[in-house]
Write a protein that holds these residues in place. Structure first.
Motif, mmCIF file in Angstrom:
data_model
loop_
_atom_site.group_PDB
_atom_site.id
_atom_site.type_symbol
_atom_site.label_atom_id
_atom_site.label_comp_id
_atom_site.label_asym_id
_atom_site.label_seq_id
_atom_site.Cartn_x
_atom_site.Cartn_y
_atom_site.Cartn_z
ATOM 1 N N LEU A 199 49.399 41.393 69.929
ATOM 2 C CA LEU A 199 49.395 40.454 71.166
ATOM 3 C C LEU A 199 48.470 40.867 72.262
ATOM 4 O O LEU A 199 47.716 39.803 72.776
ATOM 5 C CB LEU A 199 50.791 39.950 71.692
ATOM 6 C CG LEU A 199 51.110 38.737 72.592
ATOM 7 C CD1 LEU A 199 50.694 37.380 71.716
ATOM 8 C CD2 LEU A 199 52.659 38.760 72.795
ATOM 9 N N ALA A 200 48.701 41.923 72.750
ATOM 10 C CA ALA A 200 47.747 42.337 74.081
ATOM 11 C C ALA A 200 46.384 42.394 73.829
ATOM 12 O O ALA A 200 45.541 41.774 74.494
ATOM 13 C CB ALA A 200 48.306 43.808 74.614
ATOM 14 N N GLU A 201 46.055 42.934 72.678
ATOM 15 C CA GLU A 201 44.647 42.988 72.161
ATOM 16 C C GLU A 201 43.939 41.933 71.976
ATOM 17 O O GLU A 201 42.894 41.582 72.364
ATOM 18 C CB GLU A 201 44.482 44.087 71.006
ATOM 19 C CG GLU A 201 44.830 45.544 71.482
ATOM 20 C CD GLU A 201 43.783 45.993 72.236
ATOM 21 O OE1 GLU A 201 42.382 45.642 72.375
ATOM 22 O OE2 GLU A 201 43.780 47.387 73.162
ATOM 23 N N GLY A 207 40.830 42.043 70.491
ATOM 24 C CA GLY A 207 40.804 41.171 69.627
ATOM 25 C C GLY A 207 40.390 39.871 70.224
ATOM 26 O O GLY A 207 40.729 38.628 69.291
ATOM 27 N N GLN A 208 39.943 39.375 71.336
ATOM 28 C CA GLN A 208 40.004 38.205 71.804
ATOM 29 C C GLN A 208 38.988 37.201 71.026
ATOM 30 O O GLN A 208 37.859 37.928 70.605
ATOM 31 C CB GLN A 208 39.266 38.279 73.333
ATOM 32 C CG GLN A 208 40.210 38.788 74.419
ATOM 33 C CD GLN A 208 39.748 38.965 75.713
ATOM 34 O OE1 GLN A 208 39.377 37.932 76.505
ATOM 35 N NE2 GLN A 208 39.499 40.050 76.213
ATOM 36 N N GLY A 209 39.326 36.052 70.929
ATOM 37 C CA GLY A 209 38.345 35.125 70.130
ATOM 38 C C GLY A 209 38.619 35.354 68.567
ATOM 39 O O GLY A 209 38.122 34.542 67.830
ATOM 40 N N ILE A 342 39.606 43.935 62.532
ATOM 41 C CA ILE A 342 40.655 44.925 62.571
ATOM 42 C C ILE A 342 40.668 45.899 63.908
ATOM 43 O O ILE A 342 39.527 46.266 64.135
ATOM 44 C CB ILE A 342 40.638 45.856 61.431
ATOM 45 C CG1 ILE A 342 40.828 45.024 60.081
ATOM 46 C CG2 ILE A 342 41.692 46.971 61.643
ATOM 47 C CD1 ILE A 342 40.652 45.981 58.673
ATOM 48 N N VAL A 343 41.460 45.575 64.546
ATOM 49 C CA VAL A 343 41.427 46.682 65.967
ATOM 50 C C VAL A 343 42.360 47.844 65.700
ATOM 51 O O VAL A 343 43.583 47.692 65.416
ATOM 52 C CB VAL A 343 42.239 45.708 67.053
ATOM 53 C CG1 VAL A 343 42.346 46.566 68.222
ATOM 54 C CG2 VAL A 343 41.296 44.594 67.395
ATOM 55 N N ALA A 381 40.629 49.809 69.783
ATOM 56 C CA ALA A 381 41.276 48.977 70.845
ATOM 57 C C ALA A 381 40.742 49.016 72.255
ATOM 58 O O ALA A 381 39.873 50.208 72.429
ATOM 59 C CB ALA A 381 42.547 49.463 70.823
ATOM 60 N N ALA A 382 40.871 48.143 72.918
ATOM 61 C CA ALA A 382 40.071 48.344 74.332
ATOM 62 C C ALA A 382 40.980 48.609 75.351
ATOM 63 O O ALA A 382 40.804 48.752 76.480
ATOM 64 C CB ALA A 382 39.722 47.073 74.672
#
Ligand SMILES: [Zn+2]
Length: 427
Positions: A199-201, A207-209, A342-343, A381-382
């Protein structure tokens, strides 16, 4: 949850929520533009904006260029109007973060947990960190906290907030929400830690977009969170995403879940450390033992990664094997779910980087349908170590910013902007 029926109160609540959401998504924005975007009457918008300014939810943020006449005042969401708390409960520690309405972490408190602590002791520590994180450094009382999100490993019933089974925490059927709400007297939401990570990523990170997303974390355990059509996919009893326990090798090593050859038993921190201990016991020439201070029992995933970064061949081989197992697990997931991205995150990936990711990508491509694998981007992941805390806070924020179309279920009314303004949710 049940839908609320139409009433003046519901229309008003929806209008308030629409104005706040419009400002949150597009602010700074003028009253006239809010009316245009939200398709609301100007007088309705003016009335709601005045109420929200008085409550401190919105603030004035300069003025826009005039289109003739007075310069219009711009409005923005005041992220510090209210706060939420995100808590990550892990086998060895509990961490709480105070976050604002944009999910920015303001401060954090972390406490270790000792092995074998029962649920009672864990809850005492959890309550301590939740209380402590609300105290600002300068001793000034922070903004009011409107909800707490708690994330933990294992299967969680998100409707009741119960930890159904967590073999990493060695407990089952713990009513986390009920126990915490009794003590804290504010709403508590509970979810699986990998779902919160996803959910956060998806909301703020790598994972935005992406509407069809698989997020995987590698560390003490291996967790997965699935986003389909922009929402977390939870499955029939909210147990979906347990990618750490798909079988990679039917005759492989015993897993913490009781099965054999799970991905977690082959590529988690413990599996990597164990492979290194075996290599040392066989007398292989390696820097790993040196990195662990000469004590085989002090070998961890970290010492293996340290040695691998020094160019140690045994350490590199161990990470390559773990990476290939991860790639095989992801290949199964790619064939099953066809994600667009895939993050992959967690401490192991942060520290090892391409030493894990390169063999992972290689094995994933080899073992999945190439037409599917060619379209999947595997990205790190960011959000770093805060991802779970941001995700826990986002559980609450998602509820706050969802239009208040749902009425009170048997437990409690949802947290919504109108309910924060003292408009009791009715209907
Ligand atoms: Zn398992």
């Amino acid at each position: 949850m049940r839908l609320r029926s139409g009433s003046k109160q519901l229309i008003r609540d929806l209008n308030i929520s629409t104005v706040v959401e419009t400002v949150r998504q597009r602010g700074p924005i003028s009253r006239v533009e809010i009316a245009e975007v939200a398709k609301l009457g100007r007088s309705t918008v003016t009335g709601i904006v005045n109420l929200l300014l008085k409550e401190g939810i919105l603030v004035e943020a300069g003025s826009a260029e005039s289109r003739g006449g007075r310069k219009p005042v711009l409005l923005a969401l005041n992220p510090r109007a209210r706060c939420v708390i995100g808590v990550k409960l892990a086998p060895a520690s509990v961490t709480a973060a105070l976050a604002d309405l944009h999910a920015q972490v303001l401060q954090k408190v972390r406490r270790p947990l000792s092995r074998g602590q029962g649920p009672e002791a864990v809850f005492r520590t959890l309550l301590d960190v939740v209380h402590e994180v609300q105290r600002m450094d300068d001793g000034v009382k922070g903004p009011p906290v409107i909800g707490v999100g708690v994330v933990l490993p294992g299967i969680v019933n998100t409707t009741t907030g119960t930890s159904v089974a967590s073999h990493l925490l060695h407990w089952a059927n713990i009513p986390v929400r009920e126990l915490l709400e009794k003590e804290l007297r504010i709403p508590v939401l509970v979810d699986n830690d990998a779902n919160a990570f996803a959910l956060a990523e998806r909301t703020y990170g790598a994972g935005q977009g992406a509407d069809n997303l698989l997020c995987v974390t590698v560390g003490v355990g291996i967790g997965g969170g699935i986003i389909t059509n922009g929402r977390v996919y939870r499955g029939s009893i909210t147990g979906a995403g347990e990618i750490g326990h798909i079988t990679i090798d039917e005759r492989g090593p015993l897993c913490s879940c009781g099965n054999r050859g799970c991905l977690e038993a082959l590529a988690s921190d413990g599996a990597i450390a164990q492979a290194a201990r075996r290599a040392v016991a066989k007398g292989r020439k390696t820097l790993i033992l040196e990195a662990a201070g000469g004590d085989p029992s002090a070998i961890t995933r970290e010492t293996v990664v340290l040695a691998a970064h020094e160019g140690d061949r045994v350490a590199r081989r161990i990470l390559r094997e773990a990476g290939r197992h991860l790639g095989t697990g992801l290949a199964n997931a790619v064939n099953l779910l066809n994600p667009e991205r895939i993050v992959i995150g967690g401490e192991a990936v942060q520290q090892a980087g391409d030493l894990l990711l390169s063999p992972l990508r290689e094995a994933m491509k080899e073992r999945s349908f190439s037409v599917l694998a060619d379209e999947v981007a595997v990205v790190p992941a960011a959000l770093g170590e805060d991802a779970w805390l941001v995700g826990a806070a986002t559980l609450v924020l998602e509820e706050v910013f969802t239009p208040p179309i749902y009425g009170a279920d048997e437990d409690r009314p949802p947290i919504t902007i109108p309910s924060l303004l003292g408009h009791t949710v009715q209907g």
